[in-house]
Design a protein around this motif. Structure first.
Motif, PDB file in Angstrom:
ATOM      1  N   UNK A   1      20.946  49.412  10.514  1.00  0.00           N
ATOM      2  CA  UNK A   1      20.265  49.771  11.756  1.00  0.00           C
ATOM      3  C   UNK A   1      19.166  48.769  12.028  1.00  0.00           C
ATOM      4  N   UNK A   2      18.678  48.783  13.251  1.00  0.00           N
ATOM      5  CA  UNK A   2      17.500  48.014  13.648  1.00  0.00           C
ATOM      6  C   UNK A   2      16.516  48.997  14.262  1.00  0.00           C
TER       7      UNK A   2
ATOM      8  N   UNK B   1      10.255  58.431  10.561  1.00  0.00           N
ATOM      9  CA  UNK B   1      11.090  58.807   9.414  1.00  0.00           C
ATOM     10  C   UNK B   1      12.162  59.812   9.834  1.00  0.00           C
ATOM     11  N   UNK B   2      11.827  60.710  10.730  1.00  0.00           N
ATOM     12  CA  UNK B   2      12.834  61.648  11.246  1.00  0.00           C
ATOM     13  C   UNK B   2      13.912  60.902  12.028  1.00  0.00           C
TER      14      UNK B   2
ATOM     15  N   UNK C   1      20.003  57.326   7.877  1.00  0.00           N
ATOM     16  CA  UNK C   1      20.319  56.028   7.279  1.00  0.00           C
ATOM     17  C   UNK C   1      19.858  55.987   5.829  1.00  0.00           C
ATOM     18  N   UNK C   2      20.602  55.262   4.996  1.00  0.00           N
ATOM     19  CA  UNK C   2      20.281  55.128   3.582  1.00  0.00           C
ATOM     20  C   UNK C   2      20.326  53.648   3.180  1.00  0.00           C
TER      21      UNK C   2
ATOM     22  N   UNK D   1       8.797  55.581   1.317  1.00  0.00           N
ATOM     23  CA  UNK D   1      10.111  56.060   1.748  1.00  0.00           C
ATOM     24  C   UNK D   1      11.185  54.985   1.686  1.00  0.00           C
ATOM     25  N   UNK D   2      10.803  53.731   1.944  1.00  0.00           N
ATOM     26  CA  UNK D   2      11.765  52.637   1.954  1.00  0.00           C
ATOM     27  C   UNK D   2      11.207  51.435   1.201  1.00  0.00           C
ATOM     28  N   UNK D   3      12.067  50.718   0.463  1.00  0.00           N
ATOM     29  CA  UNK D   3      11.626  49.431  -0.095  1.00  0.00           C
ATOM     30  C   UNK D   3      11.619  48.394   1.025  1.00  0.00           C
TER      31      UNK D   3
END
Length: 258
Positions: A19-20, A77-78, A83-84, A104-106
């Motif tokens: 995703x972007x 984040x919602x 997406x993972x 939440x994300x690297x």
């Protein structure tokens, strides 16, 4: 994004873009609208939530942006919960990520300076390099943290800013007052532009080669740390991070960009 996506399509990088995300909305600015068209041309999922629109919608609350930011991040984040991604790349994203987003994300962030170089915008970096009469410039990829431009270094590249292409420019500046030059010429200063080009042309290759190192397992990102293939922190190297000069030189030569 174009640089990386085209190489994915050519089979030169074992990855895909899930995703972007942009903190601008369609119609908010010509530049971002053009970028959204590019994303659409690749059939990539685009998620947007305008931070500017959000701030205006909450203007009556009397809260500062720092106070509003956690709620904005929660909404983002919602938006992204389906997406993972294994890794995320911040490129041209001008918001500093808060604690909730960082955990939440690297996040890989591009900074246009060497690991021990100046912080701030690329303009500030270049002026500081000129002030220091530095001999090298470069760029680094680091993990995004709440501390601006100072997260754990993942990778970096370097380039000389002395030699035949630079010496005359340095010499011309030697007897001048830098602040007066900055005020009168600004970014039109030839040396400023040459330093920017030396670093900027390597930026997309640094992103590409860093993603390749992650895909191949030469770099691991775990629990807020950047690790080598053996699981040792890249922060223990001097300078910290994986030097990708050789890989970038080969890639640029193959593209005819060296």
């Amino acid at each position: 994004m174009r640089f990386v996506q085209e190489r994915i399509e050519r089979g030169l990088l074992d990855a895909r873009i899930q995703f972007v995300f942009s903190n601008r909305a369609q119609g908010q600015a010509q530049g971002s609208d053009g970028f959204f068209d590019l994303v659409s041309s690749y059939n990539l999922p685009l998620v947007t939530r305008s931070s500017a629109h959000y701030r205006r919608s909450r203007s009556s609350s009397g809260l500062t942006w720092a106070e509003l930011r956690p709620e904005y991040d929660r909404l983002v984040l919602e938006d992204l919960e389906d997406f993972r991604p294994d890794i995320c790349v911040l490129a041209g994203y001008m918001l500093i990520w808060g604690a909730q987003m960082c955990s939440s994300y690297p996040m890989l962030n591009l900074h246009p300076a060497l690991p021990d170089g100046p912080i701030g915008t690329w303009q500030n970096v270049i002026w500081e390099l000129i002030r220091q009469r530095a001999t090298r410039t470069g760029a680094m990829i680091h993990l995004a943290t709440e501390e601006l431009d100072r997260g754990p270094v993942v990778s970096y590249c370097s380039a000389p800013i002395t030699g035949p292409d630079f010496d005359q420019e340095w010499l011309a500046l030697a007897e001048l007052d830098l602040e007066e030059v900055r005020a009168s010429q600004g970014e039109d200063l030839s040396l400023f532009q040459q330093i920017r080009r030396a670093e900027y042309r390597r930026e997309p290759y640094l992103i590409l080669e860093t993603l390749r190192a992650v895909a191949e397992g030469r770099v691991q990102v775990k629990d807020g740390q950047a690790l080598n293939a053996s699981g040792l922190p890249l922060a223990s190297t001097v300078p910290p991070g994986l030097c990708l000069d050789e890989e970038i030189d080969r890639a640029m030569a193959a593209d005819g960009s060296a």
